[in-house]
Design a protein around this motif. Structure first.
Motif, PDB file in Angstrom:
ATOM      1  N   UNK A  12     -25.156 -26.416  54.169  1.00  0.00           N
ATOM      2  CA  UNK A  12     -24.222 -26.840  53.129  1.00  0.00           C
ATOM      3  C   UNK A  12     -23.119 -27.745  53.649  1.00  0.00           C
ATOM      4  N   UNK A  13     -22.751 -27.604  54.923  1.00  0.00           N
ATOM      5  CA  UNK A  13     -21.561 -28.287  55.432  1.00  0.00           C
ATOM      6  C   UNK A  13     -21.840 -29.432  56.399  1.00  0.00           C
TER       7      UNK A  13
ATOM      8  N   UNK B 254     -20.440 -34.097  50.544  1.00  0.00           N
ATOM      9  CA  UNK B 254     -19.190 -34.647  50.010  1.00  0.00           C
ATOM     10  C   UNK B 254     -17.992 -33.795  50.366  1.00  0.00           C
ATOM     11  N   UNK B 255     -18.119 -32.450  50.195  1.00  0.00           N
ATOM     12  CA  UNK B 255     -16.948 -31.592  50.462  1.00  0.00           C
ATOM     13  C   UNK B 255     -16.551 -31.626  51.930  1.00  0.00           C
ATOM     14  N   UNK B 256     -17.520 -31.692  52.841  1.00  0.00           N
ATOM     15  CA  UNK B 256     -17.184 -31.773  54.265  1.00  0.00           C
ATOM     16  C   UNK B 256     -16.592 -33.130  54.613  1.00  0.00           C
ATOM     17  N   UNK B 257     -17.186 -34.196  54.068  1.00  0.00           N
ATOM     18  CA  UNK B 257     -16.680 -35.538  54.346  1.00  0.00           C
ATOM     19  C   UNK B 257     -15.248 -35.704  53.853  1.00  0.00           C
ATOM     20  N   UNK B 258     -14.961 -35.203  52.658  1.00  0.00           N
ATOM     21  CA  UNK B 258     -13.596 -35.300  52.122  1.00  0.00           C
ATOM     22  C   UNK B 258     -12.601 -34.542  52.996  1.00  0.00           C
ATOM     23  N   UNK B 259     -12.999 -33.360  53.469  1.00  0.00           N
ATOM     24  CA  UNK B 259     -12.105 -32.585  54.332  1.00  0.00           C
ATOM     25  C   UNK B 259     -11.861 -33.297  55.656  1.00  0.00           C
ATOM     26  N   UNK B 260     -12.904 -33.890  56.243  1.00  0.00           N
ATOM     27  CA  UNK B 260     -12.734 -34.611  57.495  1.00  0.00           C
ATOM     28  C   UNK B 260     -11.887 -35.867  57.307  1.00  0.00           C
ATOM     29  N   UNK B 261     -12.048 -36.528  56.183  1.00  0.00           N
ATOM     30  CA  UNK B 261     -11.227 -37.715  55.907  1.00  0.00           C
ATOM     31  C   UNK B 261      -9.755 -37.350  55.805  1.00  0.00           C
ATOM     32  N   UNK B 262      -9.465 -36.164  55.249  1.00  0.00           N
ATOM     33  CA  UNK B 262      -8.073 -35.722  55.139  1.00  0.00           C
ATOM     34  C   UNK B 262      -7.424 -35.532  56.510  1.00  0.00           C
ATOM     35  N   UNK B 263      -8.249 -35.224  57.513  1.00  0.00           N
ATOM     36  CA  UNK B 263      -7.735 -35.034  58.868  1.00  0.00           C
ATOM     37  C   UNK B 263      -7.893 -36.290  59.717  1.00  0.00           C
ATOM     38  N   UNK B 264      -8.285 -37.386  59.099  1.00  0.00           N
ATOM     39  CA  UNK B 264      -8.354 -38.650  59.807  1.00  0.00           C
ATOM     40  C   UNK B 264      -9.644 -38.921  60.529  1.00  0.00           C
ATOM     41  N   UNK B 265     -10.695 -38.158  60.241  1.00  0.00           N
ATOM     42  CA  UNK B 265     -11.990 -38.373  60.892  1.00  0.00           C
ATOM     43  C   UNK B 265     -12.904 -39.144  59.946  1.00  0.00           C
ATOM     44  N   UNK B 266     -13.481 -40.230  60.454  1.00  0.00           N
ATOM     45  CA  UNK B 266     -14.390 -41.027  59.649  1.00  0.00           C
ATOM     46  C   UNK B 266     -15.818 -40.541  59.851  1.00  0.00           C
TER      47      UNK B 266
END
Length: 384
Positions: free
Chosen positions: A56-57, A337-349
């Motif tokens: 899922x993640x 999507x949920x993992x990508x959005x969380x990583x983007x919030x922490x500055x990870x592309x």
């Protein structure tokens, strides 16, 4: 997550779960004790939940892509079928999972309410000095100090449970047994608590709720329940000479249970299930006859657990390529999507993989299909 992605996830994780269960059973036949085999089933349940979380993640590798060479008309037909099937499967799975979780929660509440209705017994009056001295320390306090020993007239078979405190609940009629028979029951239930079987049962119920549709998961539940009872039976007897008396104790409890209606919720019950009891009796008889049921090749519990975990990690990389819309231009699936959005919030592309856009790709397939249909119609008109 689209319906086609969900379909691929269900198929892939189901295959992964079946393989991990088979490996756990095979490794369990190589370990040197039933207690270690119980621990191996606990690792198996943790691995099954881990497979679902990873699926899922995290993205997964695409080892092969069978849909890259099919024509647009066939791809459109398959996509339409997969979308409908994936949507139906999601609704069916969600209904089953919700019902399973509700049943699990209701039973937990029933057990808690039943424990409140039981009468407290002083453990020093029931548990022998030898058994008290062998109890381990849990959470900084000896088990004998934390243990709640209860009794009830509504109960026909003893069982144990663990919420804030470990509990052993005895039927009232059992208190009239001689001390030797009572010691058998106490040792059996203490072994459940000492080896963490309530936690294993909790993990088992979670796996059953998520994989309620999977026959291999229910088979694993039967095998782990059998392994738990085998381990506790071994702990209850100190020598083969006690097996005959232990079997008589087990049969006496079963007779009481069969003669009286008992609808109390009893996790880790001592004498529930005729088939399970028969298997336990056969195995105890083999032990009494000094028949070795172990495999000649044995491995340590640590090596078996590590091997199972490593195999589960590699198994999680194997996915069945069901999704026709998966991009053939990347060797990895996109980040959810949920993992990508969380990583983007922490500055990870996480734009390393080809973007997945089912609506656009389906639209492109339909556009490709339309000229093909028009060309076929033109050829037919020219022939006419």
């Amino acid at each position: 997550m689209t319906s086609t992605q969900f379909l691929e996830l269900v198929v892939s994780v189901s295959v992964q779960a079946a393989f991990v269960i088979i490996v756990a059973h095979w490794l369990g036949r190589l370990v040197n004790s039933e207690r270690v085999q119980c621990q191996l089933w606990t690792v198996c349940y943790v691995a099954l939940l881990m497979l679902l979380v990873v699926a899922l993640l995290f993205p997964h590798p695409r080892l092969f892509q069978p849909w890259s060479s099919i024509d647009s008309q066939s791809a459109t037909t398959l996509v339409t079928f997969e979308m409908q099937l994936g949507h139906a499967l999601f609704l069916i799975w969600l209904t089953g999972a919700v019902v399973s979780l509700l049943v699990f929660l209701i039973r937990a509440v029933q057990v808690n309410q039943f424990l409140k209705s039981c009468q407290l017994i002083d453990p020093d009056q029931i548990i022998s000095d030898k058994d008290r001295n062998e109890t381990p320390e849990l959470s900084g306090a000896p088990l004998k100090q934390r243990l709640r020993l209860l009794t009830s007239t509504r109960l026909m078979t003893p069982f144990c449970s663990q919420f804030h405190h470990p509990y052993i609940v005895l039927p009232e009629y059992l208190l009239g047994f001689d001390q030797q028979k009572l010691n058998f029951v106490i040792r059996h239930e203490l072994e459940h608590l000492k080896t963490g079987h309530p936690l294993q049962l909790f993990l088992q119920r979670l796996v059953e709720a998520v994989f309620w549709f999977h026959p291999m998961v229910w088979w694993a539940s039967q095998q782990s329940a059998l392994s738990r009872e085998f381990a506790c039976d071994e702990a209850a007897i100190e020598s083969p000479a006690e097996i005959a008396m232990y079997l008589r104790t087990l049969l006496t409890i079963i007779e009481y249970s069969a003669s009286q209606a008992d609808d109390t919720p009893t996790p880790l019950a001592f004498g529930r299930g005729k088939s399970l009891t028969a298997k336990r009796a056969r195995r105890l008889t083999q032990i009494a006859k000094n028949q070795d049921t172990r495999s000649r090749i044995s491995v340590s519990g640590f090596m078996a657990s590590v091997s199972l975990f490593v195999i589960a990690v590699f198994t999680g990389c194997v996915w069945v390529p069901v999704d026709v819309l998966a991009s053939p231009r990347a060797n990895w699936s996109p980040w959810p999507t949920w993992t990508a959005d969380a990583l983007h919030d922490f500055g990870f592309s996480v734009h390393d993989f080809d973007a997945y856009n089912g609506r656009i790709e389906l639209h492109e397939l339909l556009e490709h299909r339309e000229p093909e249909k028009n060309g076929q119609e033109t050829q037919q008109d020219n022939r006419g």
